[in-house]
Design an enzyme around this catalytic site. Structure first.
Site: not given
Ligand SMILES: *Cc1c(COP(=O)(O)O)cnc(C)c1O
Length: 349
Positions: A35, A244
């Site tokens: 999956k 940042y």
């Protein structure tokens, strides 16, 4: 090239499947759970490699994944759908010969009415309370349904990665109560359940993460490595900050490498100022925040700046990185970004 290279070792995945297969008796079939694009590694290549290793049965989450997998594998291997038979799926289930694991009375009715005679399994809820038919419902429908010939009765463990958790025995007991005497093939164990031992194996096991080198399959061969190219390097002076939020400050003259790869590529932002990258066997600290497309790494101590650094490889597994990020290996794998160049390694047959 400003994209990272994700190397996927198909031989390792095949070897991990064979190793998990050997942990159960020869009479127990071993399926493969592929999956979520084979846990982010590419379902077509991974499933074909597993089929060559001997897997004859595959599990995916939804019918759309089943369709993609059928295209990759062709007719023959059995493809089971864990979310069952949802509205709108009937044509796909029929045309592509998918086997839904029915989860509710609603799905059972839908399936038997729309596709009488088409193979199906039933997923039972033994206590996880996520998917599956519950005990009382099952007692009501089992007599009728068993005659309709489900090809598998399955359930899923909530705590299989914790061998001593009392939920394991409680779920096992419930599964016996619900399925003993039906004479139908049964499946209970994913990777963790296989490792709990033969009482959990029944007729078919369904390993996923253990194929891809993740916990709790500690003996697994690592199947992925991820190498991020260096885009630029710069010298920073003591007191200068990087990235940042100015969250990292140089304490001494430092050389900072900027690498392609960020949270948009599945490198969690929680790795900021935490993770390490590797130049061969030499660790290099990730400094500053992880940004969308880039990370910054302190390479001051390297004799020369390499063209790339590894974030997954022999010195750092998906689980190691997950521990740093405060998540699990499954999430690192299934977040591996679409921008990476995927390279598959496989010895010619
Ligand atoms: C995902 C899943 C698996 C595979 O689990 P792993 O822990 O990755 O081995 C098996 N069965 C069900 C129902 C699942 O949802």
């Amino acid at each position: 090239m400003a994209t990272a290279t994700l190397t996927i070792d198909l031989d390792a995945i095949a070897a991990n499947w064979r190793a998990l297969d050997r942990l159960s008796a020869a009479s127990v079939q071993t399926a493969a759970v592929v999956k979520a694009d084979a846990y982010g590694l590419g379902v077509a290549r991974v499933a074909r490699a597993l089929a060559r290793a001997g897997a004859r049965r595959f599990f995916v989450a939804c019918a759309e994944e089943g369709a993609e997998l059928r295209q990759a594998l062709g007719p023959g291997p059995q493809i089971s759908i864990l979310t069952g038979h949802m509205p709108g799926d009937t044509e796909m289930i029929h045309d592509l010969d998918l086997t839904p694991m029915l989860n509710s009375l609603e799905q059972i009715t839908r399936h038997l009415e729309s596709l009488p005679g088409h193979p199906f399994g039933v997923q039972l809820d033994t206590g996880m309370n996520r998917l599956g038919v519950e005990m009382l419902e099952w007692q009501a429908v089992a007599p009728i349904l068993v005659d309709a010939g489900p090809e598998l009765l399955m359930s899923h463990l909530a705590c299989a990665d914790e061998p001593d958790h009392p939920a394991n025995e409680a779920q096992l007991k419930a599964f016996h109560e619900m399925t003993d005497g039906t004479g139908l093939p049964r499946s209970f164990a994913a990777t963790g359940g296989i490792l709990l031992g033969p009482r959990y194996h029944f007729d078919l096991t369904r390993p996923g993460v253990g194929l891809y080198g993740g916990r709790p399959h500690e003996a697994a061969i690592p199947a992925v490595s991820l190498s991020l190219p260096v885009i630029q390097t710069r010298e920073v002076e003591p007191g200068e900050t990087v990235g940042y939020g100015c969250s990292w400050t140089a304490e001494k003259p430092s050389i900072i490498a900027t690498l392609a790869g960020g949270y948009a590529d599945g490198l969690p932002r929680t790795l900021s100022n935490k993770a390490r990258l590797w130049d061969g066997d030499t660790p290099c600290p990730l400094v500053g925040r992880v940004s969308m497309d880039l990370i910054t790494v302190d390479v001051t101590h390297l004799p020369e700046v390499p063209r790339s650094l590894d974030i997954l490889g022999p010195n750092q597994s998906v689980d190691d990185l997950a521990d740093e990020a405060g998540t699990i290996g499954y999430e690192i794998l299934t977040s591996l970004g679409p921008r990476y160049t995927r390279r598959y390694q496989e010895r010619p047959a």
